[in-house]
Scaffold this active site. Sequence first.
Site, PDB file in Angstrom:
ATOM      1  N   LYS A 106       0.865  -1.257   0.001  1.00  0.00           N
ATOM      2  CA  LYS A 106       0.024   0.030   0.039  1.00  0.00           C
ATOM      3  C   LYS A 106       0.681   1.245  -0.092  1.00  0.00           C
ATOM      4  O   LYS A 106       2.091   1.038   0.189  1.00  0.00           O
ATOM      5  CB  LYS A 106      -0.940  -0.023   1.135  1.00  0.00           C
ATOM      6  CG  LYS A 106      -0.099   0.082   2.378  1.00  0.00           C
ATOM      7  CD  LYS A 106      -1.056  -0.385   3.918  1.00  0.00           C
ATOM      8  CE  LYS A 106      -0.248  -0.514   5.012  1.00  0.00           C
ATOM      9  NZ  LYS A 106      -0.920  -1.090   6.164  1.00  0.00           N
TER      10      LYS A 106
ATOM     11  N   TYR B  42      15.953  30.413   8.147  1.00  0.00           N
ATOM     12  CA  TYR B  42      14.621  30.979   8.741  1.00  0.00           C
ATOM     13  C   TYR B  42      14.704  31.001  10.320  1.00  0.00           C
ATOM     14  O   TYR B  42      14.750  30.183  11.029  1.00  0.00           O
ATOM     15  CB  TYR B  42      13.446  30.320   8.151  1.00  0.00           C
ATOM     16  CG  TYR B  42      13.262  30.604   6.938  1.00  0.00           C
ATOM     17  CD1 TYR B  42      12.880  31.809   6.127  1.00  0.00           C
ATOM     18  CD2 TYR B  42      13.177  29.418   5.759  1.00  0.00           C
ATOM     19  CE1 TYR B  42      12.523  31.851   4.636  1.00  0.00           C
ATOM     20  CE2 TYR B  42      12.757  29.725   4.499  1.00  0.00           C
ATOM     21  CZ  TYR B  42      12.608  30.756   3.863  1.00  0.00           C
ATOM     22  OH  TYR B  42      12.459  31.047   2.758  1.00  0.00           O
TER      23      TYR B  42
HETATM   24  C1  LIG Z   1      -0.026  -2.090   6.752  1.00  0.00           C
HETATM   25  C2  LIG Z   1      -0.682  -3.542   7.518  1.00  0.00           C
HETATM   26  C3  LIG Z   1       0.165  -4.396   7.408  1.00  0.00           C
HETATM   27  C4  LIG Z   1       1.545  -4.263   7.345  1.00  0.00           C
HETATM   28  O1  LIG Z   1       2.184  -3.801   8.518  1.00  0.00           O
HETATM   29  P1  LIG Z   1       3.834  -3.723   8.986  1.00  0.00           P
HETATM   30  O2  LIG Z   1       3.661  -3.125  10.119  1.00  0.00           O
HETATM   31  O3  LIG Z   1       4.200  -2.286   8.067  1.00  0.00           O
HETATM   32  O4  LIG Z   1       4.283  -4.872   8.847  1.00  0.00           O
HETATM   33  C5  LIG Z   1      -0.306  -5.620   7.548  1.00  0.00           C
HETATM   34  N1  LIG Z   1      -1.672  -5.754   7.688  1.00  0.00           N
HETATM   35  C6  LIG Z   1      -2.528  -4.678   7.727  1.00  0.00           C
HETATM   36  C7  LIG Z   1      -4.173  -4.980   8.029  1.00  0.00           C
HETATM   37  C8  LIG Z   1      -2.218  -3.327   7.541  1.00  0.00           C
HETATM   38  O5  LIG Z   1      -2.991  -2.388   7.371  1.00  0.00           O
END
Ligand SMILES: *Cc1c(COP(=O)(O)O)cnc(C)c1O
Length: 355
Positions: A33, A252
């Site tokens: 994702k 800044y």
């Molecule tokens: C993002 C996610 C993962 C992966 O999590 P990590 O901590 O990056 O390994 C797994 N399961 C779900 C439902 C997620 O949303």
Amino acid sequence: MPARAIINLQALRYNYRRAAELSPMARVMPVIKARAYGHGMTEVAYALDQAEQFAVATLDEALLLRANGLSKKILVLQGVNSKEQLLRAVQEEISLVVHQQHQVALLESVELPGRVNIWIKLDTGMHRLGFKVSDFDAIYQRCNKTSNKLNLHVLSHFANADDPDDPLTNQQLDRFLQATRDCKVEKSIANSAAICGPLDCQLDWVRPGIMLYGVHPMMAGTASELSLKPVMTLYSHLIAIHHRKRGDRIGYGGDWTCTEDMPVGIISIGYGDGYPRHAPSGTPVLIKGKRVSLVGRVSMDMICVDLRSCPDAKVGDEATLWGEGLPVEDIARAASTIAYELLCRLTGRVKFIYT
Ligand SMILES: *Cc1c(COP(=O)(O)O)cnc(C)c1O
């Protein structure tokens, strides 16, 4: 020359093999994702050629992978919320999480053109998405009774697996196993931290995200302890060096004042590229293999660094912001955030190069 993110696909495949070795009883569903945590979703999907199935957050992400020719299984972790989205997902053979009543009602009300893989999500203690564990049997029965052909699976998600001392992880696993005990479907609960943690919770599928990108998933720790390899290295270069006088204020707000006459370098990267604006003075940057310190505020396009510890630095020299030689975890800690956020927030101004 813009800032560059070098994406080491060999390191990615190495980390995938580590996840597989740590989960010998399970199949590995890489989580890609958010543009594969900022690394490039399509490139990462094609590089992980051993994976049978990927997970993304939204239907749009899954459709983008299909549009780029990926024909493997893809699971949408948030599922869909309308009839149109459901039909589209089924047409494209995309698998869906079902985590609320509304989504079950959709499956009951729409006549689907084909079989679909459905993952029922249980809330075992994260309190974000999912059905109560006590509702599992009823939801499972309802899904089984629809006139549509559903291949059912079940999953849950850990809230605190990154803290090996938190008893919630074990409780979540217990609740999950208890609720699904009599149900012979494929099951999944482990994220990266659980895969690397002490509990045996591999089940049928593990879902690693962050560890694939070479980041240690536990609270305190760096990837090298687990022998993971950083996948993204973010580089830019020195575009100016000035010899400042004691008392000169930098950038800044003039937040940082030179305590002596000293060289200050300017690096072409800033929050406009995704470098964290809240990184304070003292955040490390690597030049010629030496750690130098950020000084003053991060600007949109530039940062300033104290070059006293690297006096032979020249204009044009490469600077590593994170990655090989400078763990992104160190930068995240300095900037009071997590490596996940730094990795997935690089902007379109950064040039991605795959090796
Ligand atoms: C993002 C996610 C993962 C992966 O999590 P990590 O901590 O990056 O390994 C797994 N399961 C779900 C439902 C997620 O949303």
